[in-house]
Design a protein around this motif. Structure first.
Motif, PDB file in Angstrom:
ATOM      1  N   LEU A 214      -1.634  -7.433  -5.337  1.00  0.00           N
ATOM      2  CA  LEU A 214      -2.102  -6.729  -4.136  1.00  0.00           C
ATOM      3  C   LEU A 214      -2.680  -7.683  -3.099  1.00  0.00           C
ATOM      4  N   ASN A 215      -3.562  -8.600  -3.513  1.00  0.00           N
ATOM      5  CA  ASN A 215      -4.195  -9.517  -2.552  1.00  0.00           C
ATOM      6  C   ASN A 215      -3.161 -10.319  -1.770  1.00  0.00           C
ATOM      7  N   ALA A 216      -2.186 -10.886  -2.491  1.00  0.00           N
ATOM      8  CA  ALA A 216      -1.160 -11.686  -1.825  1.00  0.00           C
ATOM      9  C   ALA A 216      -0.310 -10.821  -0.903  1.00  0.00           C
ATOM     10  N   THR A 217       0.050  -9.641  -1.363  1.00  0.00           N
ATOM     11  CA  THR A 217       0.879  -8.742  -0.566  1.00  0.00           C
ATOM     12  C   THR A 217       0.214  -8.391   0.759  1.00  0.00           C
ATOM     13  N   ILE A 218      -1.036  -7.980   0.687  1.00  0.00           N
ATOM     14  CA  ILE A 218      -1.746  -7.561   1.896  1.00  0.00           C
ATOM     15  C   ILE A 218      -2.010  -8.761   2.814  1.00  0.00           C
ATOM     16  N   THR A 219      -2.313  -9.907   2.231  1.00  0.00           N
ATOM     17  CA  THR A 219      -2.498 -11.114   3.034  1.00  0.00           C
ATOM     18  C   THR A 219      -1.232 -11.432   3.818  1.00  0.00           C
ATOM     19  N   GLY A 220      -0.073 -11.251   3.191  1.00  0.00           N
ATOM     20  CA  GLY A 220       1.186 -11.506   3.873  1.00  0.00           C
ATOM     21  C   GLY A 220       1.354 -10.652   5.116  1.00  0.00           C
ATOM     22  N   TYR A 221       1.019  -9.375   5.041  1.00  0.00           N
ATOM     23  CA  TYR A 221       1.147  -8.499   6.218  1.00  0.00           C
ATOM     24  C   TYR A 221       0.155  -8.884   7.305  1.00  0.00           C
ATOM     25  N   MET A 222      -1.030  -9.284   6.908  1.00  0.00           N
ATOM     26  CA  MET A 222      -2.007  -9.736   7.896  1.00  0.00           C
ATOM     27  C   MET A 222      -1.482 -10.970   8.632  1.00  0.00           C
ATOM     28  N   GLN A 223      -0.788 -11.851   7.897  1.00  0.00           N
ATOM     29  CA  GLN A 223      -0.245 -13.062   8.515  1.00  0.00           C
ATOM     30  C   GLN A 223       0.876 -12.728   9.499  1.00  0.00           C
ATOM     31  N   PHE A 224       1.728 -11.791   9.142  1.00  0.00           N
ATOM     32  CA  PHE A 224       2.775 -11.372  10.076  1.00  0.00           C
ATOM     33  C   PHE A 224       2.164 -10.774  11.337  1.00  0.00           C
ATOM     34  N   ILE A 225       1.196  -9.907  11.149  1.00  0.00           N
ATOM     35  CA  ILE A 225       0.565  -9.240  12.297  1.00  0.00           C
ATOM     36  C   ILE A 225      -0.199 -10.243  13.152  1.00  0.00           C
ATOM     37  N   ASN A 226      -0.806 -11.246  12.520  1.00  0.00           N
ATOM     38  CA  ASN A 226      -1.522 -12.280  13.272  1.00  0.00           C
ATOM     39  C   ASN A 226      -0.587 -13.145  14.114  1.00  0.00           C
ATOM     40  N   LEU A 227       0.703 -13.072  13.842  1.00  0.00           N
ATOM     41  CA  LEU A 227       1.695 -13.763  14.680  1.00  0.00           C
ATOM     42  C   LEU A 227       2.081 -12.901  15.878  1.00  0.00           C
ATOM     43  N   TYR A 329      -1.773   0.772   2.253  1.00  0.00           N
ATOM     44  CA  TYR A 329      -2.015  -0.128   3.390  1.00  0.00           C
ATOM     45  C   TYR A 329      -1.007   0.055   4.507  1.00  0.00           C
ATOM     46  N   ILE A 330       0.048   0.819   4.254  1.00  0.00           N
ATOM     47  CA  ILE A 330       0.978   1.141   5.330  1.00  0.00           C
ATOM     48  C   ILE A 330       0.234   1.922   6.406  1.00  0.00           C
ATOM     49  N   ARG A 331      -0.657   2.795   5.983  1.00  0.00           N
ATOM     50  CA  ARG A 331      -1.496   3.528   6.942  1.00  0.00           C
ATOM     51  C   ARG A 331      -2.506   2.598   7.612  1.00  0.00           C
ATOM     52  N   THR A 332      -3.122   1.752   6.816  1.00  0.00           N
ATOM     53  CA  THR A 332      -4.139   0.844   7.353  1.00  0.00           C
ATOM     54  C   THR A 332      -3.578  -0.037   8.457  1.00  0.00           C
ATOM     55  N   PHE A 333      -2.382  -0.584   8.225  1.00  0.00           N
ATOM     56  CA  PHE A 333      -1.778  -1.500   9.190  1.00  0.00           C
ATOM     57  C   PHE A 333      -0.801  -0.821  10.136  1.00  0.00           C
ATOM     58  N   ALA A 334      -0.556   0.486   9.934  1.00  0.00           N
ATOM     59  CA  ALA A 334       0.385   1.237  10.776  1.00  0.00           C
ATOM     60  C   ALA A 334       1.784   0.622  10.738  1.00  0.00           C
ATOM     61  N   LEU A 335       2.244   0.317   9.517  1.00  0.00           N
ATOM     62  CA  LEU A 335       3.574  -0.251   9.347  1.00  0.00           C
ATOM     63  C   LEU A 335       4.649   0.820   9.552  1.00  0.00           C
ATOM     64  N   LEU A 365       5.941   6.050  -3.245  1.00  0.00           N
ATOM     65  CA  LEU A 365       6.308   5.469  -1.948  1.00  0.00           C
ATOM     66  C   LEU A 365       5.613   6.173  -0.780  1.00  0.00           C
ATOM     67  N   ILE A 366       5.110   7.358  -1.032  1.00  0.00           N
ATOM     68  CA  ILE A 366       4.456   8.123   0.043  1.00  0.00           C
ATOM     69  C   ILE A 366       3.034   7.608   0.215  1.00  0.00           C
ATOM     70  N   PRO A 367       2.699   7.024   1.356  1.00  0.00           N
ATOM     71  CA  PRO A 367       1.354   6.455   1.545  1.00  0.00           C
ATOM     72  C   PRO A 367       0.275   7.520   1.469  1.00  0.00           C
ATOM     73  N   ARG A 368      -0.765   7.192   0.731  1.00  0.00           N
ATOM     74  CA  ARG A 368      -1.918   8.076   0.628  1.00  0.00           C
ATOM     75  C   ARG A 368      -3.166   7.302   1.003  1.00  0.00           C
ATOM     76  N   PRO A 369      -4.209   7.986   1.424  1.00  0.00           N
ATOM     77  CA  PRO A 369      -5.439   7.265   1.800  1.00  0.00           C
ATOM     78  C   PRO A 369      -5.964   6.432   0.648  1.00  0.00           C
ATOM     79  N   LEU A 370      -6.552   5.297   0.958  1.00  0.00           N
ATOM     80  CA  LEU A 370      -7.154   4.457  -0.067  1.00  0.00           C
ATOM     81  C   LEU A 370      -8.314   5.183  -0.724  1.00  0.00           C
ATOM     82  N   SER A 371      -8.461   4.969  -2.011  1.00  0.00           N
ATOM     83  CA  SER A 371      -9.553   5.606  -2.739  1.00  0.00           C
ATOM     84  C   SER A 371     -10.867   4.894  -2.426  1.00  0.00           C
TER      85      SER A 371
END
Length: 379
Positions: A214-227, A329-335, A365-371
Motif C-alpha cells: 500500500l505505501n509504495a502504491t500510494i506514493t507512486g500516485y502522489m509522484q505522478f500527481i506531483n508532476l 485512494y481513488i476517491r482521495t486522489f480523484a483518479l 474494485l468499487i472505491p469505498r471511503p477509508l476506514s
C-alpha cells in the motif's frame, strides 16, 4: 459538378451496395453493435483479457474497457458493445522499429486499419522497454503516443488511446519516459501498481515481500500527481495474482530470504519468484502451513507452505481486503478509475466457494471511503 439522373441512380446503387457489404461484414446480429462506442463513463473499470471465454463471466455492470491481450473474438466485441464497453487493441512495438518517422507512421496506420476491420474502439500501448531521457527512443516514444492518439481519434470517433506505465514515474526498471508529455497526449495512463519488487534495492539480504504494498502504491500516485499530471488521467491497476518465492531461509518472524536475481541495476528482484493466479492461491492458502497471514506494514496477505521436496515457500498476493484499501485512494486522489491484470485470473467455475471469491474480488474494485484505521493518516 452536376450529376445526371442515370448518374444519381448509379451513385445511389453504389452507396446501397456499400451499406449492404458493410452490414454483411459486421459479425453482430445487430449491425448497430459494430459502431464504435462514443460515450465515456465517469468511472473507468479497465480489464485486460488474455484467453478463453471467461469474459462471459466478467462483472459487466462495472466494465468500461476491455484490452485485447488475447485472440480476437468477434463475439466478445459484440457483447462488449452491447454493454456499452469498449474493446481495444494491444499496441506492442519495439522502439527500434518506430524511431524512424516513416516506420512509425506505417505502424500507426496498420493499427488503425486493424481496429477498423475488427470494429474495435482504440488501442492500449503496452511498451515496457528501457528508455533513457534525451535519447532518440525517448523522443520517438512520445511521438508515437501523439501520432497514435491523433490517428485513432480522427479515424474512429470516440476511440480511446491509453498507455501502460510502471507504478512510479521514477525510472522504474530504467523506463525513464516523458510521463507528463505522454499523459497529455493520450486519453489516460494505466498505472501498473504491481510488480513493485521488480527492483529490490537492499544493502543486505534479499527478502520476499508484497507485490503491491500500500505505501509504495500510494506514493507512486502522489509522484505522478506531483508532476502535474491530471489525476483524471490516471487509472489504478491492481494485481489479480501473486508471487511464490522459494525460501532459502525462513526466520521466526516469517522473513523469507530469497535468492539474489539482479535486474536492471538492482541486486534483488521478483524475477526469482513465480507468478501465481488468484484462483490457484485460493485453492492452496487454506491447506498451507500457516493459512492466510497479514503484514500490517505492507497491508498485504501472504502465507507459507512446504512443497513435495520439503522446501518452504512464501506466497505474497492481493485479496479483497488489500485491494479495497488501495481502491479507497481513488476517491482521495480523484483518479479516473481502476483496472486489473488480468480479468482471467479468477475462478469462474460453478464451485460455490469460488463464485463467492470471484464476486468479492470484483466488488473490491468499487472505491469505498477509508476506514478509521489510520491508513489515510500515514500519507
Amino acid at each position: 459538378m452536376e450529376v445526371s439522373g442515370a448518374g444519381c441512380w448509379v451513385l445511389g446503387l453504389l452507396m446501397l451496395i456499400r451499406i449492404i457489404v458493410s452490414s454483411a461484414a459486421c459479425p453482430c446480429s445487430d449491425p448497430a453493435l459494430c459502431e464504435p462506442i462514443r460515450d465515456t463513463r465517469d468511472f473507468e473499470v479497465y480489464v485486460f483479457y488474455t484467453r478463453g471465454s471467461n469474459w462471459k463471466n466478467y462483472d459487466w455492470t462495472q466494465v468500461t474497457t476491455v484490452a485485447l491481450f488475447g485472440k480476437y473474438d468477434p463475439e466478445l466485441m459484440c457483447f462488449a458493445h452491447s454493454k456499452g464497453a469498449r474493446l481495444v487493441l494491444k499496441g506492442a512495438v519495439k522502439l527500434e522499429d518506430i524511431v524512424d518517422p516513416e516506420q512509425r507512421s506505417a505502424w500507426v496506420t496498420q493499427q488503425v486499419n486493424l481496429a477498423k476491420s475488427q470494429y474495435m474502439d482504440g488501442i492500449n500501448l503496452d511498451i515496457e522497454e528501457t528508455v533513457l531521457q534525451h535519447t532518440k527512443e525517448y523522443r520517438a516514444l512520445t511521438a508515437l503516443v501523439q501520432e497514435t492518439t491523433e490517428a485513432f481519434h480522427r479515424e474512429i470517433p470516440g476511440s480511446q488511446v491509453t498507455f501502460d506505465v510502471a507504478w512510479s514515474p521514477n525510472c522504474i526498471d530504467l523506463r525513464c519516459y516523458n510521463y507528463t508529455g505522454i499523459a497529455d497526449l493520450c486519453d489516460f495512463l494505466f498505472v501498473m501498481s504491481y510488480d513493485e519488487r521488480s527492483q529490490i534495492w537492499t544493502e543486505c539480504e534479499c527478502i520476499a515481500g508484497a507485490n503491491a504494498a500500500l505505501n509504495a502504491t500510494i506514493t507512486g500516485y502522489m509522484q505522478f500527481i506531483n508532476l502535474n499530471i491530471d489525476p483524471k488521467k490516471l487509472v489504478m491497476g491492481v494485481p489479480w495474482y501473486g508471487y511464490d518465492y522459494t525460501c532459502l531461509q525462513l526466520s521466526e518472524t516469517n522473513q523469507c530470504k530469497i535468492e539474489k536475481r539482479p535486474f536492471r541495476g538492482a541486486e534483488c528482484s521478483d524475477a526469482v519468484g513465480r507468478q501465481v493466479p488468484y484462483r490457484v492461491i485460493m485453492k492452496q492458502v487454506n491447506s498451507s502451513m500457516t493459512g492466510r497471514l497479514w503484514d500490517d506494514v505492507q497491508k498485504s496477505p501472504y502465507y507459507n507452505y512446504k512443497d513435495s521436496k520439503g522446501q518452504i515457500h512464501q506466497v505474497w498476493y492481493d485479496d479483497p481486503e488489500s485491494i479495497a484499501l488501495k481502491a479507497a485512494y481513488i476517491r482521495t486522489f480523484a483518479l479516473r478509475g481502476i483496472g486489473m491484470w488480468n480479468g482471467d485470473l479468477l475462478d469462474y467455475s460453478n464451485d460455490t466457494i469460488a463464485q463467492q471469491q470471484t464476486k468479492d474480488m470484483w466488488k473490491a474494485l468499487i472505491p469505498r471511503p477509508l476506514s478509521r484505521s489510520g491508513v489515510q493518516d500515514d500519507f
